[in-house]
Structures are given as C-alpha cells and as structure tokens.
Scaffold this active site. Structure first.
Site, PDB file in Angstrom:
ATOM      1  N   GLY A  51       3.721  76.714  -2.048  1.00  0.00           N
ATOM      2  CA  GLY A  51       3.700  77.191  -0.648  1.00  0.00           C
ATOM      3  C   GLY A  51       2.499  78.079  -0.393  1.00  0.00           C
ATOM      4  CB  THR A 103      -1.303  76.174   2.676  1.00  0.00           C
ATOM      5  OG1 THR A 103      -0.083  75.391   2.634  1.00  0.00           O
ATOM      6  CG2 THR A 103      -2.299  75.614   1.674  1.00  0.00           C
ATOM      7  N   GLY A 104       1.163  78.637   3.115  1.00  0.00           N
ATOM      8  CA  GLY A 104       2.129  79.041   4.144  1.00  0.00           C
ATOM      9  C   GLY A 104       1.911  80.466   4.626  1.00  0.00           C
ATOM     10  CG  ASP A 149       5.797  65.791  -1.294  1.00  0.00           C
ATOM     11  OD1 ASP A 149       6.780  66.546  -1.551  1.00  0.00           O
ATOM     12  OD2 ASP A 149       5.797  64.968  -0.367  1.00  0.00           O
ATOM     13  CG  HIS A 151      16.459  93.466   4.277  1.00  0.00           C
ATOM     14  ND1 HIS A 151      15.913  92.984   3.106  1.00  0.00           N
ATOM     15  CD2 HIS A 151      15.846  92.788   5.263  1.00  0.00           C
ATOM     16  CE1 HIS A 151      15.018  92.050   3.399  1.00  0.00           C
ATOM     17  NE2 HIS A 151      14.964  91.912   4.701  1.00  0.00           N
TER      18      HIS A 151
END
Ligand code: NAP
Length: 483
Positions: free
Chosen positions: A17, A19-20, A94, A240
């Site tokens: 990921g 490039t995310g 992929d 959280h």
C-alpha cells in the site's frame, strides 16, 4: 535536555500500500524523519509495493513529493532526502495474484530484521499473510504490522486474527492503534507508575469520576462511505477511547513488558459492565443554512449512523466500583481536543468560613493539541483582604517544560521503530481486540435494532443536549471542549 536517539538494527521493511494515503502522509514521512535524526541505520531498506506498475525511480520521485509536502523546508532537507531515497526500492504486486512475489523474495536479505507493513484494506490482510508464508518470506523472526480497522465486530476480528495467525505467531503480529504511540499516552503510564504521588489515590475512594474526551472539529470529509458504515462507536470508541480507558483504569503491571501491560488492559475490558440504553447519547451533526450536515455528506437522508457518542461506563472491579468513566467523542465539535480528566473527590470538610464547599482537584492529561498535564488545585487568593480561596492550575506543558525534547516524534515514528526493535507493548494483542469487540457488539446491535435516530447537534457545539443530560442527571458537568 539532550535528545537521545538510539539507532535500531538494520532492517528490510516491505510497505504494502506504499502509494496510498496513509503511506504517503504518515509512514514514509515518519521513516524519513527517523532517518534524518539518525535512528534508521544507513543500511536499512524500505521496499514499497502496490499494484501500480512503476519503476523504483518513479516510486522514489513520488515519495520525494510526499515528503516535501509535510517535512519542513530546511537547508539540509534535500541532502537528507537524497540519501533516504537511496534506501527505497519498489516491487509491483497485486496481492490477490501470483506475479511479483519472487521479485520481492529476491529483494530481501536474510541477515537483517524483516517487517511487513500492511497499509492496505483489511480484506487483504489474510491473503497477504498467506502469500508471504507460501513464498517462504514469513520467517520466524519477521514481523507483520496491520492497520485499523481491525474488524467491524467480534466475528470479523476473529476471522482476521485467524487469517494472520495461520502464517504468523502472535508475537510477530503488530496491530496498530496510533493513539498508543502518542507521547502523552505513554506518559500516562509514567505518571501513574513512576510517581508515588498519584497511585495511592488512584481508586474509587478518592476519584469521583473520569472523563475521556476525543473531540474533532473536522467532519467526515473524504471518508464518507467508510464512516457511514462504521460510526463513532466503531471508528473511535472500540479502539482509541478503549485504549485510553484501559491505561487509566488498569492495575499496575508487575513488569513493563508487552504481555504484562496487555494482560492488565484485557482485565479492564473484561471488567466492563454492559451499558444500559439510558447511559448512552448519540448524535449526528446537523446541517447549517447551506446544508453541509452529516446527512448531506453521506448523501443519505435516512442514515442513522452516529457522528457523536457519549456514554457512562462502569469498570466493575474492586478499584473502581462506584466511580464512573464518561467517554465522549464526535465530529464537527467546538475544537479538536483529546484529554483524560480525573476528578478527585471534594474534601470532606472545610475549615474556612464563608468559602462554601471545597472543590476537588482535577488532573487533566491532554493528548492534543499542546500535549501536557494540568492539575487544578485550590489556593489562598493572594492579598491582604481576608482568607478567600481561588482555583489555580499547575500547568505542565511539555513544550515549555522540555523544550526541544518536547518535539515528540509523530506517533507513527515511535511505533515503526518499536516494530523494528520487536517491542509489542504499544500494540494491541489479538485477545484484547476481541474483548473490546465483545463488549461493543451488543451496544451497536441495539443501535441497529432501534428506530431512534441520533440526536442532531449544532456544528461547533459540544454535542447534543442528550449528552449534557447524561451528566446533569448525575449532578456532574462535562469539561468544556476547547476551554
Ligand atoms: P488507500 O489510499 O486507498 O491506499 C491503498 C493502497 O493499497 C494503495 O497503495 C493501493 O495501490 C494498494 N492496493 C489496493 N489494492 C491492492 C491489491 N490488490 N494489491 C496490492 N496493493 C493494493 O488507503 P489508505 O487510506 O492509505 O489506508 C490504508 C490502510 O490504513 C487501510 O486499512 C485503512 O483503513 C488504514 N488507515 C488509514 C488511515 C488514513 O489516514 N489514511 C488512518 C488509519 C488507518 P494500488 O491501487 O496501486 O494497488
């Protein structure tokens, strides 16, 4: 105070990921910063991966753009950036297919720490773990890091755990909750367990109640589809707020080791009472004159997803019986602010005539903005005019007290280095995540079954009237958000 940077061991970090959004905004800039301060050794390597076909050069250029957007423009930046980019490589995969895995295998060294960071949709976690195993990449010492959300209920969390554990042992799995990487959250443990002042008072005998607030001024822009399926309970409370509750309420662990700390957190979650409907208030930010409300954002006038939730929670154990924890979180509120406020009981008797009942102390631990700790005390009002009392805050802003040292690294930086060091203390264990879902699931199921809509609240406010009533009913008041 001089900042101490202890370099970590050489490593190969594979970032799926790459490039995310998260990789470009947090992970890669975080690694760059650790490189710039000398914590990341010169021989460390980061191998980006995503479906997009591109050369290593094109990836480096994209990473440089991402870093320039967030890193301060100092004279040294470009030189450091050039050296950092040399540490980067790229392999197109992929993850649903077979191509690319052998290229990745060839890239990796056998004599350094190996970590796989899965900054991709959770639906891809198990498949990636399986492929890494099948290609012999999941060595005994390698680590796998996964992002939130970790499931959307107990069943899906169990499936994710099973998928990861089929290829990696629990001690290799790092489930990120970036709140745990925040300096003040760790300071909460130091405050409680490295000082003798607070711990003797840290119980129901001396503490009236605790308020945990995570308020955001932004709405759900850019995450509309995801958020409308999740809501505040799944997006914020399950992870959280639950973590903040655990660290505030847990017993002192015998040792500061990952499993001792996490054992104590699990015990807190297991001690939580079910929450009755009257102890929860839900809200949705309303439209302003020109629209711009929650329902406009998700494009669904019938959405019953909450963008705000407040609740009263009981930790049913010896330490906390009778002391409620009030949790609240929401979008488009008055300010962006996160804090834990511990309200000590009022003094039982006043010796000062004409001053009225005395107020208890409040210890406020601020996570954002301006991390620090503030203790509200009562003193004599200065001056010769009789004996009057006044409230005063002992305020420790980390920025003032620690100067440069307070330039705390971003939570991701700390967590990334902990992964390389092999320290799981600030990561959620599988049973901890499942326990949190087991407690949350019946609450969400009740929302789903109910025909009630979340109460609308004004943008820039403190949430719906119902949340105020939850406190008023108990003769208490929320602390002012942005106060
Ligand atoms: P994103 O912007 O959609 O990026 C997804 C990345 O995955 C891209 O690099 C994409 O590149 C790659 N990808 C998608 N399908 C793939 C496949 N089949 N094989 C290989 N690579 C694939 O997502 P994100 O916002 O960065 O979020 C990543 C993860 O972090 C998610 O789990 C998210 O919930 C979590 N998270 C994000 C944030 C945040 O602020 N963004 C905060 C907390 C948690 P290609 O299209 O080139 O394949």
């Amino acid at each position: 105070m001089v900042s101490r940077v202890i370099p970590v061991e050489p490593f190969d970090l594979v970032l799926f990921g790459a490039t995310g959004d998260l990789a470009r905004r947090k992970i890669l800039p975080g690694l760059f910063h650790r490189f710039a301060v000398g914590q990341m050794p010169g021989s460390a390597r980061i191998i980006g991966s995503a479906r997009s076909e591109m050369s290593a050069e094109a990836f480096r250029a994209d990473v440089a753009r991402a870093i320039r957007e967030v890193a301060p423009d100092t004279p040294e930046r470009e030189e450091t950036l050039a050296a950092f980019l040399e540490r980067l490589d790229y392999v197109a995969i992929d993850v649903g297919g077979e191509a690319g895995w052998s290229d990745l295998t060839r890239c990796l060294r056998n004599d350094v720490v190996r970590a796989f960071y899965l900054s991709v949709a959770p639906s891809l976690f198990a498949g990636i773990a399986r492929q890494l195993d099948a290609h012999g990449l999941a060595t005994r010492d390698s680590r796998i890091v996964v992002e939130k959300p970790f499931g959307r209920n107990l069943d899906t969390a169990r499936d994710l755990n099973a998928g990861l554990r089929a290829s990696f042992a629990e001690h290799q799995i790092y489930r990120i909750d970036h709140y745990l990487g925040k300096e003040t959250v760790q300071n909460l443990m130091a405050l409680r367990f490295a000082n003798s002042l607070f711990e003797p008072l840290w119980n129901a005998t001396h503490i009236d109640h605790v308020q945990i607030t995570v308020a955001e001024s932004l709405g759900i822009e850019g995450r509309e589809a995801y958020y409308d399926r999740a809501g505040a309970m799944r997006d914020m409370v399950q992870n959280h707020l639950m973590q903040l509750l655990c660290l505030t309420a847990m017993e002192p662990p015998a040792k500061f080791t990952p499993n001792s700390v996490r054992d104590e957190k699990v015990k807190v979650i297991e001690a939580l009472d079910p929450v009755p409907p009257e102890d929860i208030a839900r809200g949705q930010y309303a439209a302003k004159a020109g629209g711009d409300g929650y329902l406009d954002h998700v494009g669904n006038p019938d959405s019953r997803t909450e963008s705000f939730v407040a609740m009263k929670v009981h930790v049913a154990n010896w330490r906390w019986a009778g002391t409620p924890f009030y949790l609240r979180t929401g979008k488009r509120l008055r300010a962006r602010e996160s804090e834990i406020a511990v309200f000590f009981r009022d003094p039982p008797h006043t010796i000062f005539p004409g001053t009225g009942p005395l107020k208890g102390n409040v210890l406020a631990i601020r996570l954002q903005p301006d991390e620090g700790i503030r203790l509200q005390t009562t003193i004599k009002d200065p001056g010769p005019g009789g004996f009057r009392l006044a409230g005063v805050s002992l305020d420790m802003s980390f920025a003032d007290a620690l100067g440069e040292e307070a330039q705390a690294p971003d939570a991701y930086e700390r967590l990334l280095m902990d992964v390389i060091r092999g320290d799981q203390t600030l990561f959620m264990r599988g049973d901890e995540v499942e326990a949190a879902w087991a407690w949350i699931d019946p609450i969400i199921a009740r929302f789903d079954d109910s025909r009630d809509r979340p109460a609308p609240y004004d943008q820039g406010s403190s949430g719906p009237e119902e949340a105020l009533m939850l406190m008023h009913r108990d003769h208490r008041r929320w602390r002012q958000i942005g106060g």
